[in-house]
Design a protein around this motif. Structure first.
Motif, short mmCIF file in Angstrom:
data_model
loop_
_atom_site.label_atom_id
_atom_site.label_comp_id
_atom_site.label_asym_id
_atom_site.label_seq_id
_atom_site.Cartn_x
_atom_site.Cartn_y
_atom_site.Cartn_z
N UNK A 129 0.82 -1.20 0.00
CA UNK A 129 0.00 0.00 0.00
C UNK A 129 0.86 1.26 0.00
N UNK A 130 1.94 1.26 0.76
CA UNK A 130 2.81 2.42 0.81
C UNK A 130 3.45 2.67 -0.54
N UNK A 131 3.80 1.57 -1.26
CA UNK A 131 4.37 1.72 -2.60
C UNK A 131 3.40 2.43 -3.53
N UNK A 132 2.13 2.04 -3.48
CA UNK A 132 1.13 2.70 -4.31
C UNK A 132 0.96 4.16 -3.92
N UNK A 133 0.97 4.43 -2.62
CA UNK A 133 0.84 5.82 -2.15
C UNK A 133 2.01 6.66 -2.64
N UNK A 134 3.22 6.09 -2.63
CA UNK A 134 4.39 6.82 -3.10
C UNK A 134 4.33 7.06 -4.60
N UNK A 135 3.90 6.04 -5.35
CA UNK A 135 3.82 6.18 -6.81
C UNK A 135 2.80 7.25 -7.20
N UNK A 136 1.73 7.34 -6.44
CA UNK A 136 0.69 8.33 -6.74
C UNK A 136 0.90 9.64 -6.00
N UNK A 137 2.04 9.73 -5.28
CA UNK A 137 2.42 10.96 -4.58
C UNK A 137 1.31 11.47 -3.68
N UNK A 138 0.77 10.54 -2.90
CA UNK A 138 -0.32 10.88 -1.98
C UNK A 138 0.25 11.57 -0.75
N UNK A 139 -0.33 12.70 -0.40
CA UNK A 139 0.09 13.39 0.82
C UNK A 139 -0.36 12.60 2.03
N UNK A 140 0.49 12.58 3.04
CA UNK A 140 0.19 11.86 4.28
C UNK A 140 -0.16 10.40 3.96
#
Length: 318
Positions: free
Chosen positions: A99-110
């Protein structure tokens, strides 16, 4: 009236001489569940691939979340989430790391807070720091869908999301889908489980050999198929024989001690049948109204070549 989340017109796709999609048209209302049904090879996955920008159409126009999939590919990809037929998780990573990888790829804040929230929502918090290779099939599917939700997509494509899951895991996924729609998401669902489409879909389209042969709500499609009947079961053969002499239009089953009377299954028609039996002093042990289900619809609409398909009530009744 809800706006369109997906609008498809004249969509065509061929591989050499083989036409996979032959000019299909459909519209998906925002905040709804739309289910595309069809036998293997009908063109369902090709449709999903075109709508999600993974494949270019040969002809036609497709708009997703208001964007043209051919001219505004980046905007479409930013507005959608896709869960394919097979869970796309990295088995060497933990659930949290996926999940963190996806958040990083999509540049999600927080992203950390988002990841924690998704793990809790999908009941994966207890296994968050275990490798995905140790997850059950249902857990991987939930993780896969959680990864799809990173970035809060407006339109979510679920391509046979519950294939291989046990009934409990399947119903858990159904609950998650309903929650997503309640929150405003639009779901485009392909499935091999007709009960799943019946449970979840606001509208259904049936694809056969590259052509859409029917569209409507589940109830509208089931209403196209003849076969509704009232089924009476009697205590013994004597009662069955006596009732058969009264209900001459019925089909009998001596082994089951039943009579099946065709009709619309409405209150008036059922009452009329009961009155006819009562007038002759006859009582059934039990009765029930049997209606066609989506299995009947699917078989009726896909058992002949799409080129000669007629989906009107009159044609199906013949």
């Amino acid at each position: 009236m809800r706006s369109s989340a997906i609008a498809v017109s004249g969509l065509r796709k061929a591989y050499g001489d083989k036409v996979v999609l032959d000019g299909i048209d459909f519209d998906v209302a925002a905040g709804s569940v739309f289910s595309l049904l069809g036998p293997n090879g009908a063109g369902k996955t090709t449709t999903v691939n075109v709508l999600t920008t993974l494949m270019k159409a040969d002809a036609g126009t497709v708009r997703v979340a208001g964007y043209d999939v051919a001219a505004e590919t980046r905007q479409v990809r930013g507005a959608i989430g896709v869960t394919g037929q097979f869970a796309a998780v990295d088995e060497l990573l933990t659930g949290r790391e996926n999940l963190q990888l996806m958040a990083d790829l999509k540049r999600v804040r927080d992203g950390g807070r988002l990841v924690t929230g998704l793990l809790e929502r999908f009941d994966l918090a207890g296994s968050a720091d275990k490798q995905a290779s140790t997850y059950s099939g249902g857990m991987r599917r939930k993780l896969d869908l959680a990864m799809t939700l990173v970035g809060s997509p407006q339109v979510i494509f679920l391509d046979e999301p519950t294939t291989g899951l046990d009934p409990r895991s399947r119903r858990t996924m159904w609950g998650i889908v309903r929650e997503l729609v309640a929150e405003g998401a639009t779901i485009f669902l392909t499935t091999q489980y007709l009960e799943e489409a019946d449970q979840l879909a606001d509208r259904i389209a049936v694809l056969n050999q590259g052509r859409l042969v029917a569209q409507g709500t589940p109830e509208e499609l089931k209403g196209q198929i003849p076969g509704t009947h009232v089924r009476f079961r009697f205590a013994d053969l004597a009662g069955l024989d006596a009732a058969a002499r009264v209900l001459l239009e019925a089909t009998r089953d001596d082994e089951e001690l039943t009579l099946s009377v065709p009709g619309d299954g409405g209150t008036r028609s059922v009452r009329a049948l009961l009155d006819r039996l009562d007038a002759h002093g006859l009582d059934a042990e039990e009765f029930s109204v049997q209606r066609p289900d989506l299995d009947d619809v699917f078989l009726a609409l896909t058992d002949q070549p799409a080129g000669v398909q007629n989906t009107s009530k009159e044609a199906i009744a013949q």
